[in-house]
Design a protein around this motif. Structure first.
Motif, PDB file in Angstrom:
ATOM      1  N   ARG A  99       0.836  -1.205   0.000  1.00 39.72           N
ATOM      2  CA  ARG A  99       0.000   0.000   0.000  1.00 39.72           C
ATOM      3  C   ARG A  99       0.868   1.251   0.000  1.00 39.72           C
ATOM      4  O   ARG A  99       0.627   2.192  -0.763  1.00 39.72           O
ATOM      5  CB  ARG A  99      -0.951  -0.002   1.197  1.00 39.72           C
ATOM      6  CG  ARG A  99      -2.221  -0.801   0.978  1.00 39.72           C
ATOM      7  CD  ARG A  99      -3.243  -0.546   2.068  1.00 39.72           C
ATOM      8  NE  ARG A  99      -2.841  -1.087   3.354  1.00 39.72           N
ATOM      9  CZ  ARG A  99      -2.967  -2.357   3.723  1.00 39.72           C
ATOM     10  NH1 ARG A  99      -3.480  -3.230   2.890  1.00 39.72           N
ATOM     11  NH2 ARG A  99      -2.580  -2.755   4.916  1.00 39.72           N
ATOM     12  N   ARG A 100       1.883   1.261   0.859  1.00 41.91           N
ATOM     13  CA  ARG A 100       2.761   2.435   0.914  1.00 41.91           C
ATOM     14  C   ARG A 100       3.526   2.595  -0.397  1.00 41.91           C
ATOM     15  O   ARG A 100       3.668   3.711  -0.908  1.00 41.91           O
ATOM     16  CB  ARG A 100       3.741   2.306   2.087  1.00 41.91           C
ATOM     17  CG  ARG A 100       3.105   2.592   3.439  1.00 41.91           C
ATOM     18  CD  ARG A 100       4.131   2.785   4.536  1.00 41.91           C
ATOM     19  NE  ARG A 100       5.174   1.785   4.582  1.00 41.91           N
ATOM     20  CZ  ARG A 100       5.144   0.675   5.327  1.00 41.91           C
ATOM     21  NH1 ARG A 100       4.106   0.421   6.102  1.00 41.91           N
ATOM     22  NH2 ARG A 100       6.159  -0.172   5.306  1.00 41.91           N
ATOM     23  N   THR A 101       3.996   1.513  -0.954  1.00 41.62           N
ATOM     24  CA  THR A 101       4.727   1.572  -2.220  1.00 41.62           C
ATOM     25  C   THR A 101       3.823   2.080  -3.332  1.00 41.62           C
ATOM     26  O   THR A 101       4.254   2.897  -4.164  1.00 41.62           O
ATOM     27  CB  THR A 101       5.320   0.196  -2.578  1.00 41.62           C
ATOM     28  OG1 THR A 101       6.238  -0.190  -1.539  1.00 41.62           O
ATOM     29  CG2 THR A 101       6.055   0.220  -3.906  1.00 41.62           C
ATOM     30  N   GLU A 102       2.569   1.643  -3.350  1.00 43.50           N
ATOM     31  CA  GLU A 102       1.628   2.143  -4.358  1.00 43.50           C
ATOM     32  C   GLU A 102       1.403   3.647  -4.198  1.00 43.50           C
ATOM     33  O   GLU A 102       1.317   4.369  -5.191  1.00 43.50           O
ATOM     34  CB  GLU A 102       0.300   1.384  -4.260  1.00 43.50           C
ATOM     35  CG  GLU A 102       0.389  -0.025  -4.806  1.00 43.50           C
ATOM     36  CD  GLU A 102      -0.870  -0.850  -4.548  1.00 43.50           C
ATOM     37  OE1 GLU A 102      -1.794  -0.371  -3.833  1.00 43.50           O
ATOM     38  OE2 GLU A 102      -0.920  -1.977  -5.053  1.00 43.50           O
ATOM     39  N   GLN A 103       1.323   4.123  -2.960  1.00 42.91           N
ATOM     40  CA  GLN A 103       1.172   5.563  -2.736  1.00 42.91           C
ATOM     41  C   GLN A 103       2.401   6.316  -3.231  1.00 42.91           C
ATOM     42  O   GLN A 103       2.274   7.370  -3.863  1.00 42.91           O
ATOM     43  CB  GLN A 103       0.956   5.845  -1.246  1.00 42.91           C
ATOM     44  CG  GLN A 103      -0.390   5.394  -0.733  1.00 42.91           C
ATOM     45  CD  GLN A 103      -0.501   5.506   0.777  1.00 42.91           C
ATOM     46  OE1 GLN A 103       0.485   5.658   1.482  1.00 42.91           O
ATOM     47  NE2 GLN A 103      -1.731   5.412   1.271  1.00 42.91           N
ATOM     48  N   HIS A 104       3.569   5.781  -2.964  1.00 39.06           N
ATOM     49  CA  HIS A 104       4.804   6.421  -3.440  1.00 39.06           C
ATOM     50  C   HIS A 104       4.840   6.441  -4.965  1.00 39.06           C
ATOM     51  O   HIS A 104       5.228   7.444  -5.569  1.00 39.06           O
ATOM     52  CB  HIS A 104       6.038   5.690  -2.905  1.00 39.06           C
ATOM     53  CG  HIS A 104       6.152   5.704  -1.412  1.00 39.06           C
ATOM     54  ND1 HIS A 104       5.829   6.771  -0.621  1.00 39.06           N
ATOM     55  CD2 HIS A 104       6.567   4.733  -0.562  1.00 39.06           C
ATOM     56  CE1 HIS A 104       6.036   6.488   0.639  1.00 39.06           C
ATOM     57  NE2 HIS A 104       6.480   5.246   0.709  1.00 39.06           N
ATOM     58  N   LEU A 105       4.424   5.341  -5.577  1.00 38.17           N
ATOM     59  CA  LEU A 105       4.412   5.263  -7.033  1.00 38.17           C
ATOM     60  C   LEU A 105       3.461   6.291  -7.629  1.00 38.17           C
ATOM     61  O   LEU A 105       3.790   6.956  -8.613  1.00 38.17           O
ATOM     62  CB  LEU A 105       4.035   3.846  -7.474  1.00 38.17           C
ATOM     63  CG  LEU A 105       4.085   3.553  -8.970  1.00 38.17           C
ATOM     64  CD1 LEU A 105       5.481   3.809  -9.532  1.00 38.17           C
ATOM     65  CD2 LEU A 105       3.656   2.123  -9.228  1.00 38.17           C
ATOM     66  N   LYS A 106       2.309   6.465  -7.009  1.00 37.13           N
ATOM     67  CA  LYS A 106       1.353   7.474  -7.489  1.00 37.13           C
ATOM     68  C   LYS A 106       1.944   8.881  -7.388  1.00 37.13           C
ATOM     69  O   LYS A 106       1.766   9.698  -8.286  1.00 37.13           O
ATOM     70  CB  LYS A 106       0.051   7.389  -6.702  1.00 37.13           C
ATOM     71  CG  LYS A 106      -0.792   6.191  -7.080  1.00 37.13           C
ATOM     72  CD  LYS A 106      -2.048   6.109  -6.234  1.00 37.13           C
ATOM     73  CE  LYS A 106      -2.819   4.847  -6.578  1.00 37.13           C
ATOM     74  NZ  LYS A 106      -4.000   4.672  -5.721  1.00 37.13           N
ATOM     75  N   ALA A 107       2.656   9.146  -6.301  1.00 38.40           N
ATOM     76  CA  ALA A 107       3.283  10.465  -6.138  1.00 38.40           C
ATOM     77  C   ALA A 107       4.355  10.680  -7.199  1.00 38.40           C
ATOM     78  O   ALA A 107       4.466  11.772  -7.770  1.00 38.40           O
ATOM     79  CB  ALA A 107       3.878  10.594  -4.738  1.00 38.40           C
ATOM     80  N   ILE A 108       5.122   9.653  -7.484  1.00 42.22           N
ATOM     81  CA  ILE A 108       6.160   9.745  -8.522  1.00 42.22           C
ATOM     82  C   ILE A 108       5.510   9.975  -9.886  1.00 42.22           C
ATOM     83  O   ILE A 108       5.954  10.823 -10.672  1.00 42.22           O
ATOM     84  CB  ILE A 108       7.048   8.484  -8.516  1.00 42.22           C
ATOM     85  CG1 ILE A 108       7.885   8.444  -7.240  1.00 42.22           C
ATOM     86  CG2 ILE A 108       7.934   8.432  -9.762  1.00 42.22           C
ATOM     87  CD1 ILE A 108       8.547   7.092  -6.978  1.00 42.22           C
ATOM     88  N   ASP A 109       4.444   9.212 -10.168  1.00 39.93           N
ATOM     89  CA  ASP A 109       3.734   9.387 -11.440  1.00 39.93           C
ATOM     90  C   ASP A 109       3.179  10.801 -11.573  1.00 39.93           C
ATOM     91  O   ASP A 109       3.237  11.401 -12.652  1.00 39.93           O
ATOM     92  CB  ASP A 109       2.593   8.372 -11.564  1.00 39.93           C
ATOM     93  CG  ASP A 109       3.087   6.960 -11.858  1.00 39.93           C
ATOM     94  OD1 ASP A 109       4.250   6.807 -12.290  1.00 39.93           O
ATOM     95  OD2 ASP A 109       2.299   6.019 -11.661  1.00 39.93           O
ATOM     96  N   ALA A 110       2.640  11.336 -10.481  1.00 39.00           N
ATOM     97  CA  ALA A 110       2.099  12.699 -10.515  1.00 39.00           C
ATOM     98  C   ALA A 110       3.203  13.703 -10.831  1.00 39.00           C
ATOM     99  O   ALA A 110       2.994  14.644 -11.611  1.00 39.00           O
ATOM    100  CB  ALA A 110       1.433  13.038  -9.176  1.00 39.00           C
ATOM    101  N   LYS A 111       4.365  13.512 -10.248  1.00 38.27           N
ATOM    102  CA  LYS A 111       5.488  14.422 -10.509  1.00 38.27           C
ATOM    103  C   LYS A 111       5.932  14.306 -11.970  1.00 38.27           C
ATOM    104  O   LYS A 111       6.209  15.327 -12.629  1.00 38.27           O
ATOM    105  CB  LYS A 111       6.645  14.100  -9.562  1.00 38.27           C
ATOM    106  CG  LYS A 111       7.793  15.080  -9.623  1.00 38.27           C
ATOM    107  CD  LYS A 111       7.382  16.493  -9.281  1.00 38.27           C
ATOM    108  CE  LYS A 111       7.277  16.693  -7.797  1.00 38.27           C
ATOM    109  NZ  LYS A 111       7.012  18.096  -7.425  1.00 38.27           N
ATOM    110  N   ILE A 112       5.975  13.087 -12.494  1.00 40.85           N
ATOM    111  CA  ILE A 112       6.345  12.894 -13.901  1.00 40.85           C
ATOM    112  C   ILE A 112       5.345  13.620 -14.806  1.00 40.85           C
ATOM    113  O   ILE A 112       5.740  14.325 -15.745  1.00 40.85           O
ATOM    114  CB  ILE A 112       6.411  11.386 -14.246  1.00 40.85           C
ATOM    115  CG1 ILE A 112       7.629  10.746 -13.570  1.00 40.85           C
ATOM    116  CG2 ILE A 112       6.458  11.170 -15.762  1.00 40.85           C
ATOM    117  CD1 ILE A 112       7.650   9.225 -13.630  1.00 40.85           C
ATOM    118  N   MET A 113       4.063  13.460 -14.510  1.00 36.75           N
ATOM    119  CA  MET A 113       3.040  14.121 -15.324  1.00 36.75           C
ATOM    120  C   MET A 113       3.155  15.642 -15.217  1.00 36.75           C
ATOM    121  O   MET A 113       2.971  16.350 -16.205  1.00 36.75           O
ATOM    122  CB  MET A 113       1.635  13.655 -14.899  1.00 36.75           C
ATOM    123  CG  MET A 113       1.379  12.184 -15.203  1.00 36.75           C
ATOM    124  SD  MET A 113       1.713  11.716 -16.915  1.00 36.75           S
ATOM    125  CE  MET A 113       0.426  12.599 -17.739  1.00 36.75           C
TER     126      MET A 113
END
Length: 129
Positions: A99-113
């Motif tokens: 769950r925490r890793t998925e949240q981190h991944l979403k934050a990274i994806d948001a920054k990329i976008m």
């Protein structure tokens, strides 16, 4: 079927040194037999066990819990509920890590976008000039 330590290392993704360490440190449930020349001969059962140990370690099972699990397995039948309890507790920790890793991944994806969007906006502004 039996495997040399080199073959066992290849099959498990561990080094020969690590396999020897696991044996020396009591992490293998069964004694690894040796051939007439004294070389270790791993069975399919040993390979399956080492792969499970590796999974438990790679998913962060504490050594204390791993040793408790090993002790239960070595004790034999009759303690399966305790084994299940240890594995369920570990599973819950792994789920939380996911769950925490998925949240981190979403934050990274948001920054990329965000960066891709600002690059496009810059290119669009320059094209309009």
């Amino acid at each position: 079927m039996s495997y040399s330590i080199s073959s066992a290392a290849e099959l498990t993704g561990l080094t020969r040194h690590t396999l020897r360490y696991y044996e020396r440190d009591g992490l293998l449930v069964f004694d690894v037999p040796r051939d007439s020349a004294g070389r270790r001969r791993y069975s399919d059962r040993d390979i399956r066990w080492v792969r499970m140990l590796k999974r438990l370690r790679e998913t962060g099972m504490p050594m204390r819990d791993l040793r408790a699990y090993i002790a239960l397995v070595q004790d034999g039948h009759g303690n399966e509920e305790q084994r299940v309890g240890l594995l369920e507790t570990h599973r819950s920790r792994v789920e939380e890590q996911l769950r925490r890793t998925e949240q981190h991944l979403k934050a990274i994806d948001a920054k990329i976008m965000l960066y891709r969007g600002s690059r496009r906006a810059t290119v669009d502004r320059q094209a309009a000039i």
